[in-house]
Design a protein around this motif. Structure first.
Motif, PDB file in Angstrom:
ATOM      1  N   VAL A 145      -1.335  -4.207   2.312  1.00 19.57           N
ATOM      2  CA  VAL A 145      -1.979  -3.114   1.596  1.00 19.57           C
ATOM      3  C   VAL A 145      -1.764  -1.853   2.437  1.00 19.57           C
ATOM      4  O   VAL A 145      -1.927  -1.874   3.652  1.00 19.57           O
ATOM      5  CB  VAL A 145      -3.478  -3.396   1.389  1.00 19.57           C
ATOM      6  CG1 VAL A 145      -4.183  -2.191   0.781  1.00 19.57           C
ATOM      7  CG2 VAL A 145      -3.657  -4.625   0.504  1.00 19.57           C
ATOM      8  N   SER A 204      -2.665   2.132   3.064  1.00 19.80           N
ATOM      9  CA  SER A 204      -3.541   3.283   2.854  1.00 19.80           C
ATOM     10  C   SER A 204      -2.887   4.488   3.514  1.00 19.80           C
ATOM     11  O   SER A 204      -2.117   4.336   4.460  1.00 19.80           O
ATOM     12  CB  SER A 204      -4.920   3.040   3.465  1.00 19.80           C
ATOM     13  OG  SER A 204      -5.537   1.929   2.863  1.00 19.80           O
ATOM     14  N   GLU A 241      -5.122  -3.059  -9.853  1.00 18.93           N
ATOM     15  CA  GLU A 241      -4.937  -1.764 -10.500  1.00 18.93           C
ATOM     16  C   GLU A 241      -3.548  -1.192 -10.183  1.00 18.93           C
ATOM     17  O   GLU A 241      -2.849  -0.704 -11.072  1.00 18.93           O
ATOM     18  CB  GLU A 241      -6.030  -0.803 -10.033  1.00 18.93           C
ATOM     19  CG  GLU A 241      -5.954   0.566 -10.667  1.00 18.93           C
ATOM     20  CD  GLU A 241      -7.041   1.495 -10.144  1.00 18.93           C
ATOM     21  OE1 GLU A 241      -7.573   2.259 -10.954  1.00 18.93           O
ATOM     22  OE2 GLU A 241      -7.332   1.474  -8.931  1.00 18.93           O
ATOM     23  N   LEU A 242      -3.154  -1.267  -8.918  1.00 21.67           N
ATOM     24  CA  LEU A 242      -1.837  -0.744  -8.520  1.00 21.67           C
ATOM     25  C   LEU A 242      -0.702  -1.453  -9.255  1.00 21.67           C
ATOM     26  O   LEU A 242       0.223  -0.812  -9.740  1.00 21.67           O
ATOM     27  CB  LEU A 242      -1.635  -0.898  -7.010  1.00 21.67           C
ATOM     28  CG  LEU A 242      -2.246   0.166  -6.119  1.00 21.67           C
ATOM     29  CD1 LEU A 242      -2.241  -0.288  -4.663  1.00 21.67           C
ATOM     30  CD2 LEU A 242      -1.495   1.485  -6.264  1.00 21.67           C
ATOM     31  N   ASP A 249      -9.191  -5.976  -6.355  1.00 22.89           N
ATOM     32  CA  ASP A 249      -9.299  -5.120  -7.547  1.00 22.89           C
ATOM     33  C   ASP A 249      -8.374  -3.910  -7.454  1.00 22.89           C
ATOM     34  O   ASP A 249      -7.728  -3.540  -8.448  1.00 22.89           O
ATOM     35  CB  ASP A 249     -10.744  -4.669  -7.769  1.00 22.89           C
ATOM     36  CG  ASP A 249     -11.623  -5.798  -8.302  1.00 22.89           C
ATOM     37  OD1 ASP A 249     -11.078  -6.752  -8.910  1.00 22.89           O
ATOM     38  OD2 ASP A 249     -12.851  -5.742  -8.102  1.00 22.89           O
ATOM     39  N   ARG A 250      -8.281  -3.292  -6.281  1.00 21.38           N
ATOM     40  CA  ARG A 250      -7.382  -2.133  -6.135  1.00 21.38           C
ATOM     41  C   ARG A 250      -5.929  -2.561  -6.269  1.00 21.38           C
ATOM     42  O   ARG A 250      -5.120  -1.862  -6.903  1.00 21.38           O
ATOM     43  CB  ARG A 250      -7.628  -1.426  -4.792  1.00 21.38           C
ATOM     44  CG  ARG A 250      -6.667  -0.275  -4.528  1.00 21.38           C
ATOM     45  CD  ARG A 250      -6.720   0.805  -5.597  1.00 21.38           C
ATOM     46  NE  ARG A 250      -5.805   1.900  -5.285  1.00 21.38           N
ATOM     47  CZ  ARG A 250      -5.180   2.627  -6.186  1.00 21.38           C
ATOM     48  NH1 ARG A 250      -5.376   2.420  -7.479  1.00 21.38           N
ATOM     49  NH2 ARG A 250      -4.362   3.594  -5.809  1.00 21.38           N
ATOM     50  N   VAL A 251      -5.575  -3.711  -5.701  1.00 20.59           N
ATOM     51  CA  VAL A 251      -4.204  -4.216  -5.831  1.00 20.59           C
ATOM     52  C   VAL A 251      -3.899  -4.504  -7.298  1.00 20.59           C
ATOM     53  O   VAL A 251      -2.826  -4.149  -7.806  1.00 20.59           O
ATOM     54  CB  VAL A 251      -3.998  -5.466  -4.949  1.00 20.59           C
ATOM     55  CG1 VAL A 251      -2.719  -6.214  -5.336  1.00 20.59           C
ATOM     56  CG2 VAL A 251      -3.955  -5.062  -3.476  1.00 20.59           C
ATOM     57  N   ASP A 300      -9.551  -6.261  -1.224  1.00 19.84           N
ATOM     58  CA  ASP A 300      -8.504  -5.402  -1.784  1.00 19.84           C
ATOM     59  C   ASP A 300      -8.100  -5.805  -3.202  1.00 19.84           C
ATOM     60  O   ASP A 300      -7.347  -5.088  -3.852  1.00 19.84           O
ATOM     61  CB  ASP A 300      -7.230  -5.466  -0.921  1.00 19.84           C
ATOM     62  CG  ASP A 300      -7.443  -4.964   0.493  1.00 19.84           C
ATOM     63  OD1 ASP A 300      -8.143  -3.949   0.666  1.00 19.84           O
ATOM     64  OD2 ASP A 300      -6.899  -5.594   1.422  1.00 19.84           O
ATOM     65  N   GLY A 312      -6.493   7.164   0.111  1.00 19.27           N
ATOM     66  CA  GLY A 312      -7.018   5.822  -0.129  1.00 19.27           C
ATOM     67  C   GLY A 312      -5.915   4.776  -0.101  1.00 19.27           C
ATOM     68  O   GLY A 312      -4.854   4.962   0.495  1.00 19.27           O
ATOM     69  N   LYS A 313      -6.190   3.661  -0.759  1.00 18.75           N
ATOM     70  CA  LYS A 313      -5.224   2.559  -0.833  1.00 18.75           C
ATOM     71  C   LYS A 313      -4.161   2.925  -1.858  1.00 18.75           C
ATOM     72  O   LYS A 313      -4.444   3.025  -3.044  1.00 18.75           O
ATOM     73  CB  LYS A 313      -5.920   1.258  -1.220  1.00 18.75           C
ATOM     74  CG  LYS A 313      -6.898   0.769  -0.179  1.00 18.75           C
ATOM     75  CD  LYS A 313      -7.663  -0.459  -0.660  1.00 18.75           C
ATOM     76  CE  LYS A 313      -8.755  -0.815   0.330  1.00 18.75           C
ATOM     77  NZ  LYS A 313      -9.616  -1.896  -0.192  1.00 18.75           N
ATOM     78  N   SER A 364       1.594   4.312  -5.164  1.00 24.65           N
ATOM     79  CA  SER A 364       0.996   5.313  -6.042  1.00 24.65           C
ATOM     80  C   SER A 364       1.787   6.612  -6.025  1.00 24.65           C
ATOM     81  O   SER A 364       2.297   7.036  -4.986  1.00 24.65           O
ATOM     82  CB  SER A 364      -0.446   5.575  -5.596  1.00 24.65           C
ATOM     83  OG  SER A 364      -0.960   6.707  -6.244  1.00 24.65           O
TER      84      SER A 364
END
Length: 194
Positions: free
Chosen positions: A70, A72, A37-38, A33-35, A31, A81-82, A103
């Motif tokens: 996280v 979703s 980004e968030l 990279d997505r975290v 997770d 998505g996440k 998001s």
């Protein structure tokens, strides 16, 4: 919008009909990279307003005193998505949300209420009296403040927001929350990190 119009003033009924499902689970290394980004890109529903560097995120992930979740989301229209990241400490009489980013893809779906309610279910053996959220106003996160106000949070002595669960029980029965493995989450109270 057409679907919402058929429900008139019954917004909760509309959300229930959307069949929203949240997956709230413990952070996994995949997770990261997505975290990252968030926590860099979320503005409106960034409760602390803080933009973490990758190094700061790594320190949070490695901190055993805090639980990391996280989130979703999907509904009958598809998957989002996440969409969220939540940093939490479980204390003896309260759940402390150190930070929460969500998001704008799910803005207005009352996902925050479902997440806070789920955190209570993870910690119910301690019967917490408060949910405390570290909210700090910025020029862009007014929607986060509006969420807390709608849920009856008030300004705490520490400057964040706190919800007294005796006065305002936190229930969310219009969004399904799934937790893949609740046994992974340690909710025993821990001393604050230095």
């Amino acid at each position: 919008t057409e679907q919402l119009a058929t429900y008139g003033d019954d917004y909760i009924g509309f959300l229930k009909a959307c069949l929203i499902v949240l997956d709230v689970r413990a952070f996994e290394e995949s997770d990261f990279d997505r975290v990252a980004e968030l926590v860099q890109r979320t503005n409106q529903l960034n409760f602390s307003g803080h933009k973490y560097s990758r190094e700061e995120i790594r320190a949070i992930i490695d901190d055993p005193a805090r639980s990391k979740f996280v989130i979703s989301c999907s509904d009958r229209f598809g998957s989002y998505g996440k969409v969220g990241f939540c940093i939490v400490r479980f204390a003896s009489d309260r759940i402390v949300v150190d930070d929460f980013m969500l998001s704008c893809r799910v803005q207005g779906k009352l996902v925050e209420q479902a997440v806070f309610s789920h955190l209570l279910s993870l910690h119910q053996e301690k019967a917490p009296r408060y949910v405390e959220v570290h909210y700090r106003a910025t020029a862009r996160n007014k929607p986060a403040q509006q969420v807390l106000q709608a849920l009856n949070f008030s300004v705490s002595d520490s400057g964040g927001s706190v919800l007294d669960l005796r006065a305002h029980p936190l229930v969310c029965d219009f969004i399904e929350v799934r937790d893949r493995d609740p046994s992974e989450v340690d909710t025993s109270p821990r001393p604050p990190a230095n």
